[in-house]
Design a protein around this motif. Structure first.
Motif, PDB file in Angstrom:
ATOM      1  N   MET A   1      20.056 -86.494 -24.430  1.00 34.22           N
ATOM      2  CA  MET A   1      21.420 -87.087 -24.209  1.00 34.22           C
ATOM      3  C   MET A   1      21.899 -87.635 -22.840  1.00 34.22           C
ATOM      4  N   HIS A   2      21.204 -86.576 -22.032  1.00 33.98           N
ATOM      5  CA  HIS A   2      21.454 -86.327 -20.475  1.00 33.98           C
ATOM      6  C   HIS A   2      20.142 -85.365 -20.196  1.00 33.98           C
ATOM      7  N   PRO A   3      19.311 -86.755 -19.919  1.00 34.80           N
ATOM      8  CA  PRO A   3      17.891 -85.947 -19.680  1.00 34.80           C
ATOM      9  C   PRO A   3      17.637 -85.540 -18.284  1.00 34.80           C
ATOM     10  N   GLU A   4      18.232 -85.703 -17.933  1.00 34.48           N
ATOM     11  CA  GLU A   4      18.443 -85.167 -16.333  1.00 34.48           C
ATOM     12  C   GLU A   4      18.623 -83.607 -16.430  1.00 34.48           C
TER      13      GLU A   4
ATOM     14  N   PRO B   1      25.403 -78.597 -20.134  1.00 29.17           N
ATOM     15  CA  PRO B   1      26.464 -78.771 -19.462  1.00 29.17           C
ATOM     16  C   PRO B   1      28.108 -79.764 -19.503  1.00 29.17           C
ATOM     17  N   LYS B   2      27.261 -81.392 -19.617  1.00 30.41           N
ATOM     18  CA  LYS B   2      28.079 -82.590 -20.070  1.00 30.41           C
ATOM     19  C   LYS B   2      28.201 -82.958 -21.198  1.00 30.41           C
ATOM     20  N   CYS B   3      27.960 -82.589 -22.421  1.00 29.58           N
ATOM     21  CA  CYS B   3      28.165 -82.750 -22.969  1.00 29.58           C
ATOM     22  C   CYS B   3      27.822 -81.509 -24.436  1.00 29.58           C
ATOM     23  N   GLY B   4      27.673 -80.312 -24.449  1.00 27.70           N
ATOM     24  CA  GLY B   4      28.052 -79.262 -25.028  1.00 27.70           C
ATOM     25  C   GLY B   4      26.419 -79.540 -25.929  1.00 27.70           C
TER      26      GLY B   4
ATOM     27  N   ALA C   1      32.190 -82.823 -26.927  1.00 27.63           N
ATOM     28  CA  ALA C   1      33.288 -81.830 -26.830  1.00 27.63           C
ATOM     29  C   ALA C   1      33.854 -82.608 -27.624  1.00 27.63           C
ATOM     30  N   GLU C   2      34.677 -84.092 -27.301  1.00 28.52           N
ATOM     31  CA  GLU C   2      35.589 -84.434 -27.785  1.00 28.52           C
ATOM     32  C   GLU C   2      35.597 -84.206 -29.398  1.00 28.52           C
TER      33      GLU C   2
END
Length: 647
Positions: free
Chosen positions: A394-397, A407-410, A466-467
């Motif tokens: 989801m966050h390839p960086e 750490p951004k989305c779990g 996480a939501e």
């Protein structure tokens, strides 16, 4: 216009996805037919609104699902099918024990070319809910919307207990990417490893289904799982559910249940009592996640007639009790035939570089040697050792040299080599019904790969933001039964409430998920699997013959005990719904040597990972009949065979 694509494979030709000039999908029609009636059924492309997206679909008579045909038990109707779809077609009449030449497979008829027609004589010998769907490129046709129900009205007035009304609901999922149904190649089936999971739930073809009921009303629900691969676990908190029937008839004993499990192509008949007014949710619950399937507004108004007392009475159906006495000798008898379910997977080995072996479902499992994952049994896939960088799809960086969490989305980080091809589809992390989560935004889940596709329910196995955890796992019941999954066949009562307001992290829990893969836990690897690198096999355990080479012959009147063994010694152990066409119907005799305590006539059985299931096939119809896994992508990859029945 058919679209070229080079993503993930050599250049391929894709089926069309344009919507310009197409008619809008129409509501599903209920058609009552009598013995001898004729009906026109047409396959056409339509455009249909699914949340925020307008997508191209295929439809029977312009609706998804197609028309519901209500036919008296024992009747024969004539159905004229005209094909204006995208490819050659047949229509299979699933679960119906009809004349072999009208079964709708490549064994029984020439395909219907685009622009041509074929006439079927459809016999309806058994009561219950059946359905019709394609049997050529089933993976494509079903996903695109080609499915519809047949309701066989029983000839016996006491086949079912009294109810105020009846409702047929198909349960499906569909994979939306970039505002379109995810592309299909004309030349090959993809997602062969696990089947194509969707990221938007469709109930009766709708992502926003809203139903109504009256306080004290008893509604009979006929559920049909029309999904390519997803297993549904259906529950309705706030109402009372009574299991009364399955594929082809009523159960030996009616039971109060908390949930019902349906594998692809299975049907379940459930009577539901709504005792109180209020807003309810029909839900799909897994050990880790919850999806809302539909909303049900129960109004504070009583029905004209109350069947609450009848609902509380749990009947024993004497025809099935007598049948148990008849089949008693088969419970301990050795099987007449045995089938193994297994897979061979060859994703290649990088050349000229050191390699490590990684489980695509559990990327933290890394080995220097080939082998199987200790958590799920899947074959470890080779990748270049210097490529073992872990990345968030989801966050390839976000990268790491360890299989940590983003750490951004779990979300669990996965090896970069598993997402670099075909990455950016977002299938694994934008998953949900896409139609109801008031507690989250992004209601419809059809945006591009970085929109949240209805993610208030849960991620697509690769775990979502996480939501999502706020909604996932709430109040769901333990699933521990070992039978059909909906009424605790091997344990007294049910597993009742085990409230979990936190689902304890992001692990899929493959080894604790009751032998069911609830989600796609290896999205990019699954996307890249085709019949060329993933071979699903049914194996005759007596002869070693595989798939189409299996050569069985039975006779009308035979009762054949089949043993179905879902091997753990497989490159990808997973559950399989095994379907037998209209040669007859069968009873589940036992699971893992435990006798089935509640008999019902079936045409499909879910064989869970590592499970052994004994069934008794009652052979009634001559001809050449198919048997196969009803995960559409497994069927298309060759996990099927045909057998002969002599008069």
């Amino acid at each position: 216009m058919h679209e070229p694509s080079s993503e993930g494979h050599a250049q391929t030709i894709e089926f069309p996805r344009e919507t310009e000039g197409l008619p809008d999908a129409r509501p599903t029609e209920i058609v009552e037919l009598a013995d001898g009636d004729e009906f026109e059924l047409e396959i056409i492309p339509v455009k249909k609104r699914l949340g925020d997206a307008t997508v191209r679909m295929l439809a029977y008579n312009g609706s998804v699902p197609g028309p519901t045909l209500k036919v008296p038990q024992g009747a024969t109707i004539t159905v004229h099918v005209t094909n204006h779809g995208d490819l050659d077609a047949t229509v299979h009449w699933h679960g119906l024990r009809l004349e072999n030449r009208y079964d709708g497979t490549h064994d029984t008829q020439a395909p219907i070319p685009v622009g041509k027609s074929f006439t079927y004589q459809v016999q309806v010998p058994d009561p219950g809910a059946f359905w019709y769907h394609p049997h050529i490129r089933e993976d494509y046709g079903q996903e695109m919307g080609l499915y519809g129900n047949i309701l066989a009205i029983p000839s016996e007035s006491d086949q079912w207990p009294p109810a105020n009304r009846e409702l047929l609901l198909t349960l499906d999922d569909i994979l939306i990417e970039g505002g379109q149904i995810a592309a299909f190649s004309e030349s090959e089936t993809t997602h062969v490893a696990m089947g194509r999971f969707g990221n938007v739930m469709l109930v009766a073809g709708e992502p926003d289904l809203a139903l109504e009921a009256k306080r004290g009303e008893v509604v009979r629900f006929y559920f049909t799982n029309t999904a390519n691969t997803r297993v549904f676990n259906v529950t309705l908190p706030g109402a009372q559910m009574k299991l009364v029937g399955a594929d082809a008839g009523h159960y030996e004993r009616e039971e109060l249940v908390d949930e019902v499990l349906l594998a692809p192509s299975e049907r379940v008949v459930v009577d539901v009592l709504f005792p109180d007014a209020g807003e309810l949710e029909l839900q799909h619950k897994t050990p880790e996640r919850t999806y809302r399937l539909a909303s049900i507004a129960v109004v504070d108004e009583q029905p004209e007639q109350s069947f609450a007392d009848d609902f509380s009475s749990l009947r024993t159906n004497h025809d099935m009790a007598e049948l148990r006495e008849h089949v008693e000798p088969f419970f301990k008898a050795p099987p007449d035939k045995s089938l193994s379910f297994t897979a061979e997977m060859d994703m290649g080995v990088p050349e000229g570089v050191p390699v490590v072996y990684v489980c695509p479902m559990h990327p933290e499992v890394v080995s220097d040697e080939p082998g199987s994952c200790p958590k799920c049994g899947m074959k470890l896939l080779a990748q270049a050792a210097d490529e073992t960088t872990y990345v968030c799809p989801m966050h390839p960086e976000v990268t790491s040299d360890k299989p940590d969490r983003c750490p951004k989305c779990g979300m669990k980080l996965v090896p970069a080599s598993l997402v670099e091809t075909g990455g950016g589809h977002g299938h694994e992390h934008h998953h949900g019904h896409g139609h109801h989560g008031d507690e989250h935004e992004g209601h419809h889940g059809q945006g591009d790969e970085h929109e949240h596709h209805g993610d208030r329910h849960h991620g697509h196995g690769h775990e979502a933001e996480a939501e999502q955890e706020q909604h996932a796992g709430q109040g769901h019941r333990e699933h521990g039964d070992h039978g059909h999954g909906h009424h605790g066949e091997h344990e007294p009562g049910h597993h009742h409430v085990r409230h979990e307001h936190e689902h304890g992290g992001h692990e899929h829990g493959h080894d604790t998920a009751q032998g069911i893969e609830w989600e796609d836990d290896m999205v990019e690897v699954n996307r890249k699997t085709t019949p060329a690198n993933m071979r699903w096999k049914l194996v005759d355990r007596d002869t070693g013959a595989e798939n189409a080479q299996i050569d069985w012959t039975f006779h009308v009147g035979d009762q054949v005990k089949l043993r179905l063994v879902n091997e753990m010694d497989s490159d990808h152990p997973m559950p399989h719904p095994f379907h037998v066409h209209g040669a007859g119907r069968f009873l589940i005799l036992a699971r893992n040597d435990v006798v089935e305590p509640n008999l019902v006539w079936k045409d499909t059985v879910l064989v869970r990972t590592g499970e052994t299931v004994d069934i008794l096939l009652d052979v009634t119809n001559p001809g050449r009949w198919m048997a196969h896994c009803h995960i559409a992508e497994h069927h298309e990859s060759g996990m099927m065979f045909s057998f002969n029945v002599m008069p």
